[in-house]
Motif scaffolding. Sequence first.
Motif, PDB file in Angstrom:
ATOM      1  N   ALA A  34       0.931  -1.171   0.173  1.00 36.00           N
ATOM      2  CA  ALA A  34      -0.018   0.026  -0.153  1.00 36.00           C
ATOM      3  C   ALA A  34       0.794   1.163   0.111  1.00 36.00           C
ATOM      4  O   ALA A  34       0.455   2.126  -0.614  1.00 36.00           O
ATOM      5  N   ALA A  35       1.984   1.205   0.640  1.00 36.89           N
ATOM      6  CA  ALA A  35       2.700   2.327   0.980  1.00 36.89           C
ATOM      7  C   ALA A  35       3.566   2.704  -0.508  1.00 36.89           C
ATOM      8  O   ALA A  35       3.856   3.779  -0.882  1.00 36.89           O
ATOM      9  N   LYS A  36       3.661   1.676  -1.336  1.00 35.10           N
ATOM     10  CA  LYS A  36       4.234   1.752  -2.605  1.00 35.10           C
ATOM     11  C   LYS A  36       3.007   1.969  -3.482  1.00 35.10           C
ATOM     12  O   LYS A  36       3.323   1.889  -5.056  1.00 35.10           O
ATOM     13  N   LYS A  37       1.700   2.146  -3.294  1.00 34.83           N
ATOM     14  CA  LYS A  37       0.733   2.060  -4.449  1.00 34.83           C
ATOM     15  C   LYS A  37       0.602   0.916  -5.182  1.00 34.83           C
ATOM     16  O   LYS A  37       0.228   0.994  -6.382  1.00 34.83           O
ATOM     17  N   GLU A  38       0.958  -0.492  -4.617  1.00 30.92           N
ATOM     18  CA  GLU A  38       0.853  -1.592  -5.447  1.00 30.92           C
ATOM     19  C   GLU A  38      -0.249  -2.437  -4.842  1.00 30.92           C
ATOM     20  O   GLU A  38      -0.578  -2.348  -3.676  1.00 30.92           O
ATOM     21  N   ALA A  39      -0.798  -3.416  -5.958  1.00 35.51           N
ATOM     22  CA  ALA A  39      -1.720  -4.215  -5.600  1.00 35.51           C
ATOM     23  C   ALA A  39      -1.198  -5.274  -4.620  1.00 35.51           C
ATOM     24  O   ALA A  39       0.155  -5.634  -4.777  1.00 35.51           O
ATOM     25  N   TYR A  40      -2.172  -5.867  -3.727  1.00 34.64           N
ATOM     26  CA  TYR A  40      -1.505  -7.150  -2.911  1.00 34.64           C
ATOM     27  C   TYR A  40      -2.711  -8.127  -3.032  1.00 34.64           C
ATOM     28  O   TYR A  40      -3.789  -7.742  -2.599  1.00 34.64           O
ATOM     29  N   ALA A  41      -2.464  -9.270  -3.404  1.00 30.61           N
ATOM     30  CA  ALA A  41      -3.387 -10.356  -3.402  1.00 30.61           C
ATOM     31  C   ALA A  41      -3.190 -11.243  -2.076  1.00 30.61           C
ATOM     32  O   ALA A  41      -2.130 -12.048  -1.954  1.00 30.61           O
ATOM     33  N   CYS A  42      -4.074 -10.904  -1.188  1.00 35.51           N
ATOM     34  CA  CYS A  42      -3.978 -11.609  -0.016  1.00 35.51           C
ATOM     35  C   CYS A  42      -4.270 -12.913   0.301  1.00 35.51           C
ATOM     36  O   CYS A  42      -5.569 -13.515  -0.358  1.00 35.51           O
TER      37      CYS A  42
END
Length: 81
Positions: A34-42
């Motif tokens: 989130a800090a890098k404004k990237e998506a993350y698939a949890c």
Amino acid sequence: MLDFRCVRFPGLISAFTIPSGGTSDYGPEMLHAAAKKEAYACFVRQDAQIPFMAMPDAVTALLRLARAERPSFDALGLQCN
């Protein structure tokens, strides 16, 4: 008598260290993404809960434990949540 003190921390979150394969790494991985404004698939369910602690709080807890007077019992084990 041996002064034996131990602490078991929950998942620790650092602003500087990238997670490296622990079972609770999804929390810090999400924050770093989130800090890098990237998506993350949890990979855990949306309603999953796990305790986390910020690294500065963990360091403070260790320093306070090290400075504490010796307890009156034989062994001391703490779990920080």
